[in-house]
Design a protein around this motif. Structure first.
Motif, PDB file in Angstrom:
ATOM      1  N   GLY A 154      -2.147   1.856   8.178  1.00  0.00           N
ATOM      2  CA  GLY A 154      -1.403   2.401   7.273  1.00  0.00           C
ATOM      3  C   GLY A 154      -1.862   3.800   6.823  1.00  0.00           C
ATOM      4  O   GLY A 154      -0.984   5.427   7.114  1.00  0.00           O
TER       5      GLY A 154
ATOM      6  N   HIS B 179      -0.287   7.437   7.993  1.00  0.00           N
ATOM      7  CA  HIS B 179       0.599   8.581   6.872  1.00  0.00           C
ATOM      8  C   HIS B 179      -0.493   9.865   7.217  1.00  0.00           C
ATOM      9  O   HIS B 179       0.818  10.521   6.512  1.00  0.00           O
ATOM     10  CB  HIS B 179       0.317   7.962   5.880  1.00  0.00           C
ATOM     11  CG  HIS B 179       0.509   8.643   5.129  1.00  0.00           C
ATOM     12  ND1 HIS B 179       1.959   8.815   3.780  1.00  0.00           N
ATOM     13  CD2 HIS B 179      -0.405   9.805   2.949  1.00  0.00           C
ATOM     14  CE1 HIS B 179       2.252   9.656   2.574  1.00  0.00           C
ATOM     15  NE2 HIS B 179       1.144  10.046   2.745  1.00  0.00           N
TER      16      HIS B 179
ATOM     17  N   ALA C 257       4.868   3.742   2.451  1.00  0.00           N
ATOM     18  CA  ALA C 257       5.196   2.466   1.650  1.00  0.00           C
ATOM     19  C   ALA C 257       5.541   2.164   3.870  1.00  0.00           C
ATOM     20  O   ALA C 257       5.320   1.157   3.939  1.00  0.00           O
ATOM     21  CB  ALA C 257       6.574   2.231   1.630  1.00  0.00           C
TER      22      ALA C 257
ATOM     23  N   PHE D 200       2.797   1.658   6.155  1.00  0.00           N
ATOM     24  CA  PHE D 200       2.428   0.180   6.359  1.00  0.00           C
ATOM     25  C   PHE D 200       2.886  -0.468   6.377  1.00  0.00           C
ATOM     26  O   PHE D 200       2.507  -1.522   7.219  1.00  0.00           O
ATOM     27  CB  PHE D 200       2.209   0.033   4.618  1.00  0.00           C
ATOM     28  CG  PHE D 200       0.973   0.801   3.691  1.00  0.00           C
ATOM     29  CD1 PHE D 200      -0.147   0.568   4.069  1.00  0.00           C
ATOM     30  CD2 PHE D 200       1.008   0.811   2.473  1.00  0.00           C
ATOM     31  CE1 PHE D 200      -1.575   0.737   3.575  1.00  0.00           C
ATOM     32  CE2 PHE D 200      -0.340   1.982   2.001  1.00  0.00           C
ATOM     33  CZ  PHE D 200      -1.362   1.679   2.218  1.00  0.00           C
ATOM     34  N   ALA D 201       4.158  -0.164   6.382  1.00  0.00           N
ATOM     35  CA  ALA D 201       5.390  -1.422   6.937  1.00  0.00           C
ATOM     36  C   ALA D 201       5.533  -1.202   9.183  1.00  0.00           C
ATOM     37  O   ALA D 201       4.894  -2.203   9.813  1.00  0.00           O
ATOM     38  CB  ALA D 201       6.850  -0.729   6.566  1.00  0.00           C
TER      39      ALA D 201
ATOM     40  N   ALA E 247       5.885  -4.673   2.067  1.00  0.00           N
ATOM     41  CA  ALA E 247       6.124  -2.941   2.413  1.00  0.00           C
ATOM     42  C   ALA E 247       7.572  -2.403   2.277  1.00  0.00           C
ATOM     43  O   ALA E 247       7.862  -1.423   1.479  1.00  0.00           O
ATOM     44  CB  ALA E 247       4.957  -2.763   3.468  1.00  0.00           C
TER      45      ALA E 247
ATOM     46  N   THR F 264      10.020  -3.606   0.223  1.00  0.00           N
ATOM     47  CA  THR F 264       9.848  -3.725  -1.329  1.00  0.00           C
ATOM     48  C   THR F 264       9.776  -2.738  -1.483  1.00  0.00           C
ATOM     49  O   THR F 264      10.840  -2.489  -2.633  1.00  0.00           O
ATOM     50  CB  THR F 264       9.554  -5.281  -1.799  1.00  0.00           C
ATOM     51  OG1 THR F 264      10.297  -6.597  -0.155  1.00  0.00           O
ATOM     52  CG2 THR F 264      10.112  -5.444  -3.131  1.00  0.00           C
ATOM     53  N   ALA F 265       8.668  -2.422  -1.171  1.00  0.00           N
ATOM     54  CA  ALA F 265       8.000  -0.790  -2.323  1.00  0.00           C
ATOM     55  C   ALA F 265       9.087   0.261  -2.009  1.00  0.00           C
ATOM     56  O   ALA F 265       8.465   0.592  -2.643  1.00  0.00           O
ATOM     57  CB  ALA F 265       6.623  -1.028  -1.399  1.00  0.00           C
ATOM     58  N   PHE F 266       9.432   0.646   0.214  1.00  0.00           N
ATOM     59  CA  PHE F 266       9.555   1.314  -0.465  1.00  0.00           C
ATOM     60  C   PHE F 266      10.493   1.603  -0.567  1.00  0.00           C
ATOM     61  O   PHE F 266      11.774   2.540  -1.682  1.00  0.00           O
ATOM     62  CB  PHE F 266       9.804   1.471   1.540  1.00  0.00           C
ATOM     63  CG  PHE F 266      10.655   2.582   1.412  1.00  0.00           C
ATOM     64  CD1 PHE F 266      10.939   3.991   1.947  1.00  0.00           C
ATOM     65  CD2 PHE F 266      12.177   2.406   2.422  1.00  0.00           C
ATOM     66  CE1 PHE F 266      10.928   4.778   2.175  1.00  0.00           C
ATOM     67  CE2 PHE F 266      12.476   3.312   2.749  1.00  0.00           C
ATOM     68  CZ  PHE F 266      12.627   4.634   2.912  1.00  0.00           C
TER      69      PHE F 266
ATOM     70  N   PHE G 159       5.445  -0.895  -6.965  1.00  0.00           N
ATOM     71  CA  PHE G 159       4.970  -1.480  -6.129  1.00  0.00           C
ATOM     72  C   PHE G 159       2.983  -1.902  -7.059  1.00  0.00           C
ATOM     73  O   PHE G 159       2.473  -1.016  -7.545  1.00  0.00           O
ATOM     74  CB  PHE G 159       4.169  -1.065  -5.244  1.00  0.00           C
ATOM     75  CG  PHE G 159       2.575  -1.984  -4.089  1.00  0.00           C
ATOM     76  CD1 PHE G 159       3.636  -3.465  -3.490  1.00  0.00           C
ATOM     77  CD2 PHE G 159       1.272  -1.252  -3.428  1.00  0.00           C
ATOM     78  CE1 PHE G 159       2.469  -3.924  -2.542  1.00  0.00           C
ATOM     79  CE2 PHE G 159       1.043  -2.193  -3.401  1.00  0.00           C
ATOM     80  CZ  PHE G 159       1.103  -3.596  -2.672  1.00  0.00           C
TER      81      PHE G 159
ATOM     82  N   GLY H  95       1.432  -7.565  -5.523  1.00  0.00           N
ATOM     83  CA  GLY H  95       1.467  -7.551  -4.021  1.00  0.00           C
ATOM     84  C   GLY H  95       0.261  -8.663  -4.067  1.00  0.00           C
ATOM     85  O   GLY H  95       0.851  -9.745  -3.016  1.00  0.00           O
TER      86      GLY H  95
END
Length: 691
Positions: free
Chosen positions: A100, A104, A113, A116-117, A165, A167-169, A174, A179
Motif C-alpha cells: 500500500g 502510494h 486508502a 491499500f485497496a 480500504a 470504506t475509508a476512501f 478510518f 479497523g
C-alpha cells in the motif's frame, strides 16, 4: 438478449481455450483463456463490456470458494492451523500494508486508502492457477499443501482489507482500533454464520436423502444453490460472504460420511457437475480478463496523461516486493511448514514463485465501484490494469523458471502402460465371453462391441482396416457361395450378391483414382440404363402410332390400340418398376444366409483380434453388428445383462492373474480395479433405472 449472447460467447471462448490447451500443455491454460478473451474483445458487443461487481462476486467467487472448502481436508487444516494463520492472515496483512505504501509512493495523487485497496487486490493467491502451471512438475508436498491452505483463507483477508480500504476512501474516516474491530467482526462473523448455515444445509440435505427425495434433479440443484444463499445471507448481515461459503464448504467436507448415504448415481452426477461448473467459472475469469484489457487500456489512455509504462513498472515492482516478502517469510520458516533446514532455501524459492494470482485478484479488481457520488470511480481502470499485469507476471515468471528448479512429475501409473493393459484386459474378457457363450452369438457380440468401445480412443490405421475389411468381405463371399452350392439360395442371387461385394470392396480402396473411376462408371451406367429404357419405350410407342395411322382399323381395334399406348406411357420407371415379388424373394434369400454370414465374419474377427489391431477389428465388428441388428426381430435384454456381468468377472480375473504373476504393479492393478468397478457400478445403475 444482449446479456445472454455476451455470456454464451464468454462460455464458448472458455470451451475453445480449454480445447486447444491439451495440444500445447507447456503454456498454462490461463494464457489460452486470456488470449481467447482478447480475440472476443474484437466483437462489437464487448467494446464497452462491464460486468456488475456484485454479480461477479456472487456468481463466480461464491461457488468457487464453496467448492474449495468442500474439497479441503479438515484434519489437515486443524493440524496446520498455525501455518494458515501465518500465511493467510499475518503475511497477507503485512503484504497489504507494505505494498500500500509502495503504491502510494509511486502513483502520485492516488489516495492512501485506494493504494491499500490496490494492495489488497493483488495479495490473494490462487492454488488452482498454481496447479495448472505445475501439473507436470513435482512440487514438494509441504509447499503445495501450504499454497492450497493459504489460498483458501487469504482470499478472505484480502477481501476484508479491500472492504476496509474502500470504506475509508468513500467515508473519509478510518481508525486503527475501529479497523481491527471491523476486521475481527467481519472475519470471525463470516466464519460463524457460514458454520451455522453449513450445518443447517447438511441437515436439510440428509433429510431429503433419508426421506427418499434423493434424485439428482433435487439434490444437485440444491447443492449448487447453497453457496449463493449463504453468501447473500452473510453479506446482508455485513459479514464476509467469502469466509461464510468457505466455512460452509468445510462443513460439507467434515460431513462426508453422512452425505455418502445418497445413491452412487447421485454422487457421480454431483461431483461431475461441480467439476464442470468450477472449471468453466475459473476459465470464465481469465476470459473476462482478456475481454476487459483492451477497454481498460483505452480508458487509461483517455483518463490519464501518465504513460502506461509507469503503470507496468508499478505492477512489476509490486510483484517483486511480494516475491521477496514471501521468500523471506518461508526462508525464515515463519510459514510454519516444518521444512528441514537443508530444504528451506529451495522451498522458499518455490513457495515465493508459486504465489500465483488469479481468480480472486481479478474478481476484486472488477468489484471496484463503477461510480462514486455520480462520477466515475477514480483510478478504477488503473487499478484493474495493474492487477491484470500482476496476474500475468505471476503466471509467466513461474512458467519460465520452475521447470529449471523442479523435476518432472513421475506418475505412479504410466498412462500409456495403463491404456495398453486396459486393452489387454478387454481383449481377454471378450475372448472368454465368446468362448463360453456359443449359443448367444448376437447378444455376445453386442456386449463385446460395448466393451471394446472403451479402448478405442485412437484413430484406426487405414491400411490395417482395409486389409481386415477385405478379408471379412472375402469370408462373406465364400459363405454366400457355399449356401448357393448346397441349394439354400438361388445361384442368380449368389452371383448378384458377390458382384455387389466386389464393387463395394473396390470402392473402399485407398486409391482415390480407382474410387472416382468406379463411381463415374456406376453413375454413367445408371444414367445410360435409364435413358436407354426411355428411348426404347418412346420408339415402341412411335412405331405403334405409325402402324395405327398406316393401316385402317375398326373403332374397337383403334380403342384397344390407344389403350395399350396409354398403358405403355404410364408404366413406372427405374427402381419403381421392380416387381414387389422379386424384392420380397431377394429379402427372403438374404435372411436365409444373414445369420451364417454374420457368424462366419464374427468368428474370423475374434480369431484375428489382438492388441495391435484391436481398434481396426472393432470398427469392422461394429459395422457387422449394426447391420445384423437391423434384421433382428427382438433383443434378449436379460441375457445381455448376464453377459455383461460375466465380462466384468473375466476382467477381474485377468487382473488377479496378472497380479499373481507380478506382471502388474500394485498401483497399476489398483488403477485397473478402479476402472472396472466404476464401469460395473455405472452399468448396474443403468439396469436399475431401466427396470
Amino acid at each position: 438478449m444482449e446479456i445472454f449472447y455476451a455470456i454464451v460467447l464468454l462460455v464458448l471462448a472458455t470451451i475453445v481455450a480449454n480445447t486447444i490447451y491439451p495440444y500445447f500443455p507447456l503454456i498454462p491454460k490461463a494464457f489460452y483463456q486470456i488470449f481467447a478473451g482478447a480475440i472476443l474483445s474484437l466483437v462489437p458487443l464487448y467494446h464497452h463490456f462491464i460486468l456488475e461487481p456484485e454479480v461477479f462476486m456472487l456468481i463466480i467467487i461464491a461457488p468457487l470458494m464453496f467448492y474449495d472448502g468442500q474439497n479441503a481436508n479438515a484434519k489437515e487444516l486443524r493440524r496446520n492451523l498455525g501455518s494458515i494463520l501465518s500465511m493467510a492472515v499475518v503475511l497477507a496483512i503485512l503484504t497489504v500494508i507494505l505494498m500500500g505504501y509502495v503504491s502510494h509512493a509511486m502513483l502520485v495523487g492516488i489516495p492512501l486508502a485506494l493504494a491499500f485497496a490496490l494492495a489488497a487486490i493483488v495479495t490473494p493467491t490462487d492454488a488452482v492457477a498454481v496447479s495448472s502451471i505445475t501439473s507436470n512438475m513435482a512440487v514438494p508436498e509441504r509447499v503445495m499443501g501450504m499454497l492450497e491452505r493459504e489460498s483458501l483463507f487469504n482470499d478472505a483477508s484480502g477481501l476484508v482489507a479491500f472492504s476496509l480500504a474502500l470504506t475509508a476512501f468513500t467515508t473519509g474516516k478510518f481508525s486503527v482500533g475501529g479497523g481491527v474491530k471491523h476486521f475481527l467482526v467481519v472475519f470471525l462473523g463470516g466464519l460463524l454464520i457460514g458454520l451455522i448455515l453449513g450445518i443447517v444445509a447438511v441437515w436439510a440435505r440428509v433429510y431429503l436423502v433419508q426421506s427418499g427425495k434423493d434424485s439428482s434433479s433435487v439434490i444437485v440443484p440444491y447443492d449448487v444453490t447453497i453457496p449463493f444463499l449463504i453468501y447473500l445471507a452473510a453479506e446482508h448481515l455485513g459479514l464476509s460472504g467469502i469466509l461464510a461459503v468457505v466455512a460452509a464448504g468445510l462443513i460439507y467436507s467434515i460431513s462426508n460420511n453422512q452425505l455418502r448415504l445418497s445413491s452412487t448415481e447421485l454422487q457421480l452426477v454431483s461431483r461431475s457437475t461441480w467439476r464442470i461448473l468450477t472449471s468453466i467459472l475459473n476459465g470464465f475469469v481469465f476470459v473476462l480478463l482478456g475481454v476487459s484489457l483492451p477497454t481498460v487500456w483505452v480508458n487509461i489512455q483517455q483518463d490519464h496523461t501518465k504513460s502506461l509504462s509507469a503503470f507496468v513498472l508499478l505492477a512489476i515492482i509490486l510483484y517483486l516486493v511480494m516475491l521477496a516478502l514471501r521468500y523471506v517469510w518461508i526462508r525464515l520458516d515463519w510459514a510454519l511448514i516444518q521444512s528441514e533446514p537443508k530444504e528451506r532455501r529451495q522451498n522458499a524459492v518455490i513457495g515465493a514463485l508459486s504465489g500465483v494470482h488469479g481468480t480472486i485478484t481479478l474478481a476484486m479488481a472488477f468489484s471496484l465501484p463503477l461510480t462514486l457520488n455520480g462520477h466515475a470511480f477514480p483510478y478504477r481502470n488503473t487499478m484493474i490494469f495493474v492487477a491484470a499485469i500482476v496476474i500475468i507476471l505471476s503466471l509467466l515468471v513461474p512458467t519460465i523458471i520452475l521447470p529449471f528448479i523442479l523435476p518432472k512429475k513421475t506418475l505412479p501409473v504410466d498412462p500409456d502402460t495403463a491404456f495398453k493393459e486396459r486393452r489387454s484386459l478387454v481383449a481377454y474378457a471378450t475372448e472368454r465371453l465368446v468362448q463360453e457363450n456359443p449359443d448367444y452369438p448376437a447378444e455376445t457380440q453386442e456386449v463385446v462391441e460395448i466393451l471394446n468401445s472403451q479402448v478405442t480412443s485412437q484413430r484406426p490405421d487405414r491400411k490395417k482396416l482395409q486389409v481386415i475389411l477385405n478379408q471379412a468381405t472375402q469370408i462373406e463371399a465364400e459363405t454366400v457361395q457355399q449356401r448357393s452350392d448346397d441349394g439354400t439360395i438361388p445361384a442368380s442371387f449368389a452371383n448378384r450378391y458377390v458382384r455387389i461385394l466386389v464393387f463395394k470392396s473396390q470402392m473402399s480402396s485407398n486409391n482415390p483414382f480407382v474410387n472416382g473411376t468406379l463411381w463415374i462408371r456406376f453413375v454413367w451406367h445408371r444414367l445410360e440404363h435409364g435413358f436407354s429404357r426411355r428411348w426404347h419405350r418412346n420408339k415402341r410407342i412411335a412405331k405403334q402410332r405409325k402402324r395405327l395411322a398406316a393401316q385402317p382399323h375398326s373403332e374397337e381395334q383403334q380403342r384397344l390400340a390407344e389403350q395399350r399406348i396409354a398403358q405403355e406411357q404410364k408404366r413406372p420407371r427405374g427402381r419403381q418398376s421392380r416387381s414387389s415379388r422379386i424384392d420380397r424373394e431377394r429379402r427372403e434369400n438374404f435372411l436365409k444366409i444373414e445369420a451364417d454370414i454374420y457368424n462366419a465374419v464374427i468368428q474370423f474377427l475374434t480369431a484375428e483380434a489382438n492388441i495391435d489391431n484391436q481398434t481396426e477389428v472393432n470398427v469392422v465388428r461394429n459395422y457387422y453388428n449394426a447391420r445384423h441388428r437391423r434384421f433382428k426381430s427382438q433383443e434378449n435384454g436379460d441375457q445381455q445383462n448376464e453377459l455383461f456381468i460375466q465380462a466384468f468377472q473375466y476382467e477381474y480375473t485377468y487382473i488377479r492373474q496378472q497380479r499373481r504373476t507380478n506382471a502388474l504393479s500394485s498401483e497399476l492393478a489398483d488403477e485397473l480395479y478402479q476402472q472396472v468397478s466404476t464401469d460395473q457400478m455405472l452399468y448396474m445403475q443403468e439396469i436399475a433405472d431401466t427396470n
